[in-house]
Enzyme design. Structure first.
Site, PDB file in Angstrom:
ATOM      1  N   CYS A  68       0.813  -1.222   0.000  1.00 24.93           N
ATOM      2  CA  CYS A  68       0.000   0.000   0.000  1.00 24.93           C
ATOM      3  C   CYS A  68       0.845   1.271   0.000  1.00 24.93           C
ATOM      4  O   CYS A  68       0.490   2.253  -0.653  1.00 24.93           O
ATOM      5  CB  CYS A  68      -0.969   0.006   1.181  1.00 24.93           C
ATOM      6  SG  CYS A  68      -0.186   0.285   2.787  1.00 24.93           S
ATOM      7  N   HIS A 107      -1.688   1.339   6.929  1.00 23.61           N
ATOM      8  CA  HIS A 107      -2.232   1.301   5.572  1.00 23.61           C
ATOM      9  C   HIS A 107      -2.493   2.715   5.073  1.00 23.61           C
ATOM     10  O   HIS A 107      -3.143   3.510   5.747  1.00 23.61           O
ATOM     11  CB  HIS A 107      -3.527   0.478   5.571  1.00 23.61           C
ATOM     12  CG  HIS A 107      -4.073   0.208   4.204  1.00 23.61           C
ATOM     13  ND1 HIS A 107      -3.363  -0.475   3.239  1.00 23.61           N
ATOM     14  CD2 HIS A 107      -5.261   0.519   3.635  1.00 23.61           C
ATOM     15  CE1 HIS A 107      -4.102  -0.565   2.147  1.00 23.61           C
ATOM     16  NE2 HIS A 107      -5.254   0.037   2.354  1.00 23.61           N
ATOM     17  N   ASP A 122      -8.449   3.119  -2.946  1.00 25.41           N
ATOM     18  CA  ASP A 122      -7.482   2.203  -2.343  1.00 25.41           C
ATOM     19  C   ASP A 122      -7.165   1.142  -3.389  1.00 25.41           C
ATOM     20  O   ASP A 122      -7.979   0.243  -3.639  1.00 25.41           O
ATOM     21  CB  ASP A 122      -8.067   1.568  -1.085  1.00 25.41           C
ATOM     22  CG  ASP A 122      -7.083   0.648  -0.368  1.00 25.41           C
ATOM     23  OD1 ASP A 122      -5.998   0.395  -0.915  1.00 25.41           O
ATOM     24  OD2 ASP A 122      -7.414   0.174   0.739  1.00 25.41           O
TER      25      ASP A 122
END
Length: 290
Positions: A68, A107, A122
């Site tokens: 991420c 994250h 995302d």
């Protein structure tokens, strides 16, 4: 760093005209279809970085994936270059074995505002938890996507992302009781607040995730890529192909263990990744589910 080169990397062949929702949906989905979520670098003796130029070289020029802090940081650059109004946020992953969220922002995600409406993007969570398109930041609304129904819940300052999936149908009897199979229908994924975060906020996160023996990402080598019908995953020596079957409210899961000598071929043929350094697969018993 060239936006057109990024478009070629994700196979975006449309004509970009303006930063609207339709274009964002297209680019978001193409990213998750063409750029894997993977942590292979740290199992090849390499280091991940928060340097955007290095991330661009890795993902765009060298056709790798990333985790991420790489994929979503690169995506924030894409958002900026395309003219979107965005804010980078940090989120806390839900840990099932603790039944609670982690203490730190492990994250990285992005919040995009289009015509006064906020959306969460995302492009790097992977597996069945991966959103294919932006989620509207509205509490309690069911948002149907191929992987299942996603839902954002507001709890004061905190937002919580959860999803309701389908029952897993494992085709290989030997894997019926695999620890990789998630049999929960509704899953809490992560929480976040709307406080803007800069790159520096994630430097300790990046260091911890790739060095701590307690980090999930040092305990498992992972590569995951969304497909038009589901997703593929290689965790350690276990290769899985998942086909979404919403008509029967099920996910069809094919699993097999592969020899270490086959991994290079699987990465090339299934994930379009060619590694420079030798991968040392690992799959220790820590919580992680398809």
């Amino acid at each position: 760093m060239d936006l057109q080169e990024y478009f070629r990397r994700i196979r975006f062949s449309g004509v970009y005209k303006k930063p609207d929702l339709a274009t964002l949906r297209t680019v978001h989905e193409l990213h998750v279809m063409n750029v894997p979520f993977e942590n292979l670098s740290i199992h090849c003796g390499e280091r991940n970085t928060m340097d955007l130029q290095i991330i661009y070289e890795k993902i765009v020029k060298n056709h790798r994936g990333g985790w991420c802090c790489e994929n979503n940081l690169l995506f924030s650059w894409v958002l900026r270059e395309m003219g979107y109004k965005y804010t980078t946020l940090g989120s806390k992953i839900f840990k099932t074995f603790k039944n609670d969220f982690g203490l730190l922002d492990y994250h990285l995600i992005n919040l995009v505002e289009i015509e006064g409406r906020p959306y969460i993007t995302d492009v790097s969570f992977g597996l069945s938890y991966q959103i294919w398109q932006p989620l509207e930041l509205i509490s309690g609304k069911d948002q149907q996507q191929p992987g299942g129904v996603f839902r954002l819940q507001n709890d004061g300052e905190k937002w919580i992302l959860e999803m309701t999936g389908r029952k897993p149908m494992v085709q290989n009897e030997a894997f019926t009781n695999s620890s990789l199979i998630d049999r929960r229908l509704t899953k809490t994924i992560y929480s976040f607040v709307l406080t803007p975060r800069g790159v520096d906020h994630f430097l300790n996160t990046s260091e911890y995730l790739q060095t701590s023996p307690e980090s999930l990402l040092t305990q498992k080598s992972i590569c995951s890529l969304q497909t038009p019908t589901g997703f593929r995953a290689l965790v350690g020596w276990t290769y899985s192909e998942v086909t979404f079957n919403p008509e029967e409210d099920a996910d069809i899961i094919e699993m097999k263990d592969v020899a270490e000598s086959e991994i290079e071929t699987i990465l090339k043929e299934k994930f379009y990744i060619v590694l420079v350094n030798k991968l040392t697969p690992i799959n220790n018993k820590v919580t992680y589910k398809l």
